[in-house]
Scaffold this motif. Structure first.
Motif, PDB file in Angstrom:
ATOM      1  N   ARG A  51       4.390   1.041  -0.454  1.00 41.40           N
ATOM      2  CA  ARG A  51       3.207   0.201  -0.266  1.00 41.40           C
ATOM      3  C   ARG A  51       1.932   0.966  -0.603  1.00 41.40           C
ATOM      4  O   ARG A  51       1.000   0.412  -1.209  1.00 41.40           O
ATOM      5  N   THR A  52       1.861   2.222  -0.202  1.00 45.18           N
ATOM      6  CA  THR A  52       0.658   3.014  -0.441  1.00 45.18           C
ATOM      7  C   THR A  52       0.475   3.304  -1.925  1.00 45.18           C
ATOM      8  O   THR A  52      -0.643   3.253  -2.445  1.00 45.18           O
ATOM      9  N   ARG A  53       1.564   3.603  -2.606  1.00 39.77           N
ATOM     10  CA  ARG A  53       1.483   3.899  -4.038  1.00 39.77           C
ATOM     11  C   ARG A  53       1.138   2.665  -4.860  1.00 39.77           C
ATOM     12  O   ARG A  53       0.325   2.709  -5.796  1.00 39.77           O
ATOM     13  N   SER A  54       1.740   1.525  -4.509  1.00 43.19           N
ATOM     14  CA  SER A  54       1.614   0.326  -5.337  1.00 43.19           C
ATOM     15  C   SER A  54       0.542  -0.646  -4.854  1.00 43.19           C
ATOM     16  O   SER A  54       0.225  -1.594  -5.566  1.00 43.19           O
ATOM     17  N   ARG A  55       0.011  -0.392  -3.639  1.00 43.14           N
ATOM     18  CA  ARG A  55      -0.912  -1.334  -2.984  1.00 43.14           C
ATOM     19  C   ARG A  55      -0.254  -2.697  -2.770  1.00 43.14           C
ATOM     20  O   ARG A  55      -0.907  -3.730  -2.771  1.00 43.14           O
ATOM     21  N   ASP A  56       1.053  -2.679  -2.563  1.00 40.80           N
ATOM     22  CA  ASP A  56       1.821  -3.892  -2.284  1.00 40.80           C
ATOM     23  C   ASP A  56       1.863  -4.084  -0.777  1.00 40.80           C
ATOM     24  O   ASP A  56       2.825  -3.729  -0.101  1.00 40.80           O
ATOM     25  N   LEU A  57       0.784  -4.643  -0.234  1.00 39.40           N
ATOM     26  CA  LEU A  57       0.654  -4.777   1.210  1.00 39.40           C
ATOM     27  C   LEU A  57       1.062  -6.175   1.670  1.00 39.40           C
ATOM     28  O   LEU A  57       1.102  -7.114   0.879  1.00 39.40           O
ATOM     29  N   PRO A  66      -9.269  -0.796   0.526  1.00 40.32           N
ATOM     30  CA  PRO A  66     -10.367   0.174   0.413  1.00 40.32           C
ATOM     31  C   PRO A  66     -10.560   1.005   1.674  1.00 40.32           C
ATOM     32  O   PRO A  66     -10.999   2.147   1.605  1.00 40.32           O
ATOM     33  N   LEU A  67     -10.249   0.437   2.840  1.00 39.80           N
ATOM     34  CA  LEU A  67     -10.464   1.163   4.088  1.00 39.80           C
ATOM     35  C   LEU A  67      -9.505   2.327   4.256  1.00 39.80           C
ATOM     36  O   LEU A  67      -9.888   3.417   4.684  1.00 39.80           O
ATOM     37  N   ALA A  68      -8.231   2.104   3.936  1.00 43.50           N
ATOM     38  CA  ALA A  68      -7.219   3.117   4.233  1.00 43.50           C
ATOM     39  C   ALA A  68      -6.599   3.742   2.999  1.00 43.50           C
ATOM     40  O   ALA A  68      -6.260   4.931   3.013  1.00 43.50           O
ATOM     41  N   LEU A  69      -6.453   2.972   1.937  1.00 44.98           N
ATOM     42  CA  LEU A  69      -5.745   3.497   0.769  1.00 44.98           C
ATOM     43  C   LEU A  69      -6.663   4.105  -0.278  1.00 44.98           C
ATOM     44  O   LEU A  69      -6.237   4.966  -1.036  1.00 44.98           O
ATOM     45  N   GLY A  70      -7.918   3.647  -0.312  1.00 45.57           N
ATOM     46  CA  GLY A  70      -8.839   4.121  -1.332  1.00 45.57           C
ATOM     47  C   GLY A  70      -9.327   2.966  -2.176  1.00 45.57           C
ATOM     48  O   GLY A  70      -8.633   1.956  -2.345  1.00 45.57           O
ATOM     49  N   VAL A  71     -10.522   3.107  -2.722  1.00 45.36           N
ATOM     50  CA  VAL A  71     -11.126   2.023  -3.494  1.00 45.36           C
ATOM     51  C   VAL A  71     -10.633   2.031  -4.934  1.00 45.36           C
ATOM     52  O   VAL A  71      -9.966   1.100  -5.376  1.00 45.36           O
ATOM     53  N   PHE A  72     -10.932   3.105  -5.665  1.00 39.21           N
ATOM     54  CA  PHE A  72     -10.556   3.174  -7.073  1.00 39.21           C
ATOM     55  C   PHE A  72      -9.337   4.056  -7.311  1.00 39.21           C
ATOM     56  O   PHE A  72      -8.627   3.888  -8.296  1.00 39.21           O
ATOM     57  N   ARG A  73      -9.114   4.991  -6.429  1.00 38.90           N
ATOM     58  CA  ARG A  73      -7.959   5.880  -6.569  1.00 38.90           C
ATOM     59  C   ARG A  73      -7.441   6.202  -5.176  1.00 38.90           C
ATOM     60  O   ARG A  73      -8.145   6.034  -4.181  1.00 38.90           O
ATOM     61  N   PRO A  74      -6.192   6.651  -5.074  1.00 41.68           N
ATOM     62  CA  PRO A  74      -5.575   6.874  -3.763  1.00 41.68           C
ATOM     63  C   PRO A  74      -6.331   7.896  -2.913  1.00 41.68           C
ATOM     64  O   PRO A  74      -6.727   8.960  -3.403  1.00 41.68           O
ATOM     65  N   ARG A  75      -6.514   7.540  -1.653  1.00 37.88           N
ATOM     66  CA  ARG A  75      -7.138   8.472  -0.711  1.00 37.88           C
ATOM     67  C   ARG A  75      -6.179   9.617  -0.380  1.00 37.88           C
ATOM     68  O   ARG A  75      -6.595  10.751  -0.191  1.00 37.88           O
TER      69      ARG A  75
END
Length: 329
Positions: A51-57, A66-75
């Motif tokens: 989920r974190t890699r793909s933003r498949d939430l 944007p809050l936890a994973l990052g806006v433009f690139r992974p946090r």
């Protein structure tokens, strides 16, 4: 001897498919006063990594990106929520652990275990590894076992309790089945037909083939339903819960979260998506239980760090049983 200041790690610089994960050399972490530096021997590639890699939430969770994973690139550039390894160094404030200790640890949302080394705050869940298990087997206990404990600790189980586990063949589901049985419950597992034998072997008293039977329409009722499959919201399973029963939403979307409190008040049944706390003692207890044979690791496939892309690709397929283990030689 000069100590190296770099290490190998699986790194993501952008969101996307499995191919965005690359093995690179990065700075080796330095433990703070309250941290342990662990030489990681094994971790798992979990649904959280996917989920974190793909933003498949889950549905409706777009605001979380944007809050936890990052806006433009992974946090978080290095994924991996769990680890089994050997303590290499400890900070000045660390007590109870020493270099050379073999440990298991849950890093949680801090991630960082898909690397040769990881720093673990002593305040996090960390315990001595089961002495009779390999590092790979020990790592496979952590993510599912920790999550299962966090939810099962929200309810009281004992002899006579009836528990249904929807999605009983995954990393969390296989742990819930075993831990609920350890607490005296009668357990029903819901999974695909091809995974039924696995779920029975873990102690499930009954297994339902999800393709052939809708457990929510059967008329049978349960004290606790643990939702690990993503398709059993309260609106579907309310009548499958006994009065005063509980729905533990390990997987849910925004709608399920927003409705949980209202559904609890209206029905008198507990609906919760919030995990309970898991202490050092809980994780140590899980380790002891594994040593005694009360819970066993469930490993589908094992990959080396260099094959991290294939590991992610297999997790993405949705076919895994239990855990996909990442070996870090």
């Amino acid at each position: 001897m000069t100590q190296t200041t770099t290490m190998r790690a699986a790194v993501i610089h952008r969101f996307g498919g499995p191919e965005v994960v690359q093995v690179e050399r990065v700075h080796k972490p330095v433990p703070k006063a309250d941290e342990l530096l662990v030489r990681v021997h094994a971790s798992t590639v979990s649904i959280a990594d996917h989920r974190t890699r793909s933003r498949d939430l889950p549905k409706g969770m777009w605001f979380y990106i944007p809050l936890a994973l990052g806006v433009f690139r992974p946090r978080r550039r290095v994924l991996g929520m769990d680890a089994a390894g050997v303590v290499e160094a400890v900070g000045d404030e660390v007590t109870g652990f020493a270099p050379g200790d073999e440990v298991i640890a849950m890093l949680g949302a801090s991630f960082g275990a898909h690397a040769e080394y990881a720093c673990v705050p002593q305040a996090d869940a960390i315990a001595q590894k089961p002495r009779n298990l390999t590092f790979e087997e020990s790592a496979s206990l952590v993510f599912g076992g920790y999550t299962a404990l966090a939810y099962l600790n929200r309810v009281q189980l004992g002899t006579g309790s009836e528990v249904l586990v929807n999605g009983a063949s995954g990393a969390v589901g296989t742990a819930v089945v075993q831990l609920a049985k350890q607490r005296g419950a009668t357990v029903t597992g819901v999974c695909s037909a091809g995974k039924a034998d696995l779920v029975r072997s873990l102690g499930a008293d009954h297994v339902i083939d999800r393709a052939r039977e809708d457990f929510a329409a059967s008329g049978r009722t349960y004290d606790v339903i643990v939702e690990c499959g993503g398709d059993a919201p309260f609106t579907r399973v309310e009548h499958s819960l006994r009065p005063g029963g509980a729905l533990l939403l390990v997987i849910t979307g925004l709608g399920g979260m927003l409705a949980a409190s209202r559904q609890t008040r209206r029905s008198g049944k507990t609906v919760t998506f919030t995990p309970g706390p898991v202490s050092h003692d809980d994780l140590a207890g899980l380790s002891r239980l594994a040593e005694e044979g009360g819970i066993r690791p469930v490993i589908d496939r094992t990959y080396d760090l260099d094959d991290i892309v294939e590991a992610h690709r297999y997790v993405d397929s949705g076919r895994k049983r239990g855990n996909v283990v990442l070996r870090i030689p």
